[in-house]
Design a protein around this motif. Structure first.
Motif, short mmCIF file in Angstrom:
data_model
loop_
_atom_site.label_atom_id
_atom_site.label_comp_id
_atom_site.label_asym_id
_atom_site.label_seq_id
_atom_site.Cartn_x
_atom_site.Cartn_y
_atom_site.Cartn_z
N ILE A 299 0.97 -1.25 0.02
CA ILE A 299 0.06 -0.06 -0.22
C ILE A 299 1.00 1.38 -0.50
CG2 ILE A 299 -0.35 0.64 2.49
CD1 ILE A 299 -3.36 0.75 1.81
N ASN A 300 1.84 1.08 0.06
CA ASN A 300 2.88 1.91 0.10
C ASN A 300 3.02 2.60 -1.05
OD1 ASN A 300 3.92 1.82 2.86
ND2 ASN A 300 5.72 0.99 2.40
N PRO A 301 3.49 2.42 -2.35
CA PRO A 301 3.08 3.60 -3.11
C PRO A 301 1.58 4.09 -3.77
CG PRO A 301 4.04 0.99 -4.23
CD PRO A 301 3.36 0.88 -2.56
N MET A 302 0.52 3.49 -2.95
CA MET A 302 -0.32 3.57 -3.38
C MET A 302 -0.99 5.50 -2.71
SD MET A 302 -1.90 1.73 -5.26
CE MET A 302 -4.01 1.59 -4.82
N VAL A 303 -0.16 5.47 -1.17
CA VAL A 303 -0.22 6.31 -0.35
C VAL A 303 0.23 7.75 -1.00
CG1 VAL A 303 0.53 7.68 1.84
CG2 VAL A 303 -0.14 5.25 1.23
N ALA B 64 -0.38 14.18 1.06
CA ALA B 64 0.35 11.99 0.84
C ALA B 64 1.66 12.45 1.19
CB ALA B 64 0.15 12.30 -0.63
N ASP B 65 2.49 12.90 1.09
CA ASP B 65 3.49 13.15 1.93
C ASP B 65 3.87 12.80 2.99
OD1 ASP B 65 4.84 12.81 -0.76
OD2 ASP B 65 5.19 15.29 0.27
N ILE B 66 3.02 13.47 4.45
CA ILE B 66 2.89 13.00 5.55
C ILE B 66 2.58 11.23 6.29
CG2 ILE B 66 1.41 13.51 7.04
CD1 ILE B 66 1.67 16.28 7.05
N LEU B 67 1.41 10.64 4.30
CA LEU B 67 0.83 9.93 5.23
C LEU B 67 1.66 8.88 4.65
CD1 LEU B 67 -2.75 9.92 4.08
CD2 LEU B 67 -2.08 9.50 5.92
N LEU B 68 3.10 9.17 3.78
CA LEU B 68 3.44 8.48 3.43
C LEU B 68 4.80 8.58 4.57
CD1 LEU B 68 4.55 6.28 1.23
CD2 LEU B 68 6.66 8.42 0.42
N ALA B 69 5.33 9.05 5.09
CA ALA B 69 6.01 9.42 6.15
C ALA B 69 6.13 8.18 7.20
CB ALA B 69 6.61 10.52 6.93
N TRP B 70 3.84 8.51 7.27
CA TRP B 70 3.56 7.67 8.92
C TRP B 70 3.20 6.12 8.32
CZ3 TRP B 70 -1.91 6.07 8.89
CH2 TRP B 70 -1.71 5.96 10.22
N VAL B 71 3.16 5.94 7.04
CA VAL B 71 2.93 4.60 6.37
C VAL B 71 4.04 3.70 7.01
CG1 VAL B 71 2.24 3.00 5.10
CG2 VAL B 71 0.73 4.84 5.34
N ASP B 72 5.03 4.51 6.20
CA ASP B 72 6.50 3.88 6.51
C ASP B 72 7.03 4.41 7.14
OD1 ASP B 72 8.93 2.37 4.99
OD2 ASP B 72 8.60 3.10 3.25
N PRO B 73 8.23 3.65 8.27
CA PRO B 73 9.12 3.88 9.28
C PRO B 73 10.38 4.47 8.32
CG PRO B 73 7.87 2.37 9.57
CD PRO B 73 7.53 2.11 8.49
N ARG B 74 10.92 3.78 7.35
CA ARG B 74 11.78 3.99 6.97
C ARG B 74 12.08 5.44 6.09
NH1 ARG B 74 11.69 -1.16 2.74
NH2 ARG B 74 9.44 0.08 2.09
N ILE B 75 11.20 6.54 5.84
CA ILE B 75 11.02 7.50 5.32
C ILE B 75 11.56 8.51 6.29
CG2 ILE B 75 9.46 8.67 3.57
CD1 ILE B 75 8.47 6.48 2.40
N GLN B 76 11.95 9.22 5.69
CA GLN B 76 12.63 10.46 7.48
C GLN B 76 12.52 11.63 6.45
OE1 GLN B 76 15.58 8.77 9.83
NE2 GLN B 76 13.95 8.34 10.91
#
Length: 321
Positions: A243-247, A307-319
């Motif tokens: 679902i990460n790319p969907m975010v 979208a950027d905030i949700l992506l960081a929330w869903v995937d902890p690897r993204i900082q």
């Protein structure tokens, strides 16, 4: 993360300034203006038109016009709509609310159907149900929105089951509060179906592809080899990564909804920002056009930030630094 959000919010300002100035300049470069149509009216004198131009600084060059408009916007005064004879801000508040209702309706409708459908098709790859839903998706992607809207409006007018356009029925003011809500929901069905169908088709295909890629990963094989239940492997380990790319698509989807909603609003007579933009361009209503452009741009940029905030929330690897 907080610093990143603040930096992004600060970038809103120059971006919106550039967009609105380009819009301001473009409508000024177009031949004629709203007052040219007024000059054809024998009941409006030349002095009245000059007073209007002086009052709104329209007799100055484009840079000075833009400066005065910007100074007024800082005080939440978006100017005056010559077409509707009311302040632009008051008109935009009403129309933006209508567009947000439609966009949220499409967003909920399409994502609630597309994501489970994509997962189901990936888990049942090459089975009859997968091929059937893939076939429907190709139809949804192929059919143009305007044609689908006209088709549904024709069916609505023939059968009388659904209203054929607009946002309210006759006698809306006399309905109870619950009746008004149901009346708006009934008018929402056709525009939501029109925009939502193409969104579902695209999102479902994307989710299916992501899931298939994740299900072939080694860590999924390892999870199965350890004896984890299949439902846990799919819905806990696979879906979260698929679902990460969907975010990241969310911001683009919101942008697409707003741009796609404009055409559907016009065809379905839904009183939103898209229909208002068309009317502003056709009548060369300067302040209405720039105010509408500012609101639409703000919604688009906000969509990408969410979208950027949700992506960081869903995937902890993204900082974000």
């Amino acid at each position: 993360m907080t610093a990143y959000i603040i930096r992004r919010l600060l970038l809103f300002i120059p971006l919106l300034l550039i967009i609105t100035f380009i819009g301001f300049a473009c409508i000024n470069l177009a031949p004629g203006n709203y007052f040219d149509s007024l000059k054809q009216n024998p009941q409006v004198s030349e002095d009245t038109i000059k007073q209007y131009e002086a009052k709104y600084h329209l007799d100055k060059n484009v840079f000075i016009q833009y400066y005065y408009w910007l100074a007024n916007v800082a005080r939440l005064d978006f100017g005056y709509s010559f077409t509707y004879k009311i302040p632009v801000f008051k008109l935009l508040k009403l129309r933006m609310f209508n567009t947000i209702i439609l966009s949220l309706s499409v967003l909920i409708f399409s994502w609630l159907i597309a994501i489970p459908l994509g997962i189901y098709c990936a888990v049942n790859q090459y089975k009859f149900s997968d091929k059937f839903f893939s076939f429907l998706s190709f139809i949804g992607l192929s059919i143009p929105n305007f044609f689908f809207a006209l088709l549904l409006l024709y069916l609505a007018s023939v059968t009388g089951i659904l209203p054929s356009g607009g946002m309210h029925s006759l006698g809306y003011e006399n309905l109870s509060r619950l009746g008004k809500i149901f009346d708006v929901l009934k008018h929402l069905i056709i525009p939501t179906l029109v925009i939502g169908t193409s969104s579902i088709a695209g999102l479902q295909r994307l989710m299916r592809g992501n899931m298939l890629e994740v299900l072939r990963a080694q860590y999924i094989t390892t999870a199965r080899a350890k004896g984890l239940p299949e439902r846990r492997v799919i819905y806990v380990h696979a879906v979260r990564n698929a679902i990460n790319p969907m975010v990241t698509m969310f911001g683009g989807t919101l942008a697409g909804l707003l741009s796609g909603a404009a055409l559907t609003e016009i065809i379905c007579s839904w009183p939103g920002l898209g229909q208002l933009m068309l009317e502003a361009v056709r009548s060369q209503d300067l302040f209405l056009f720039v105010g509408d452009l500012l609101m639409i741009s703000f919604l688009l940029i906000t969509g990408y930030l969410i979208a950027d905030i949700l992506l960081a929330w869903v995937d902890p690897r993204i900082q974000y630094q």
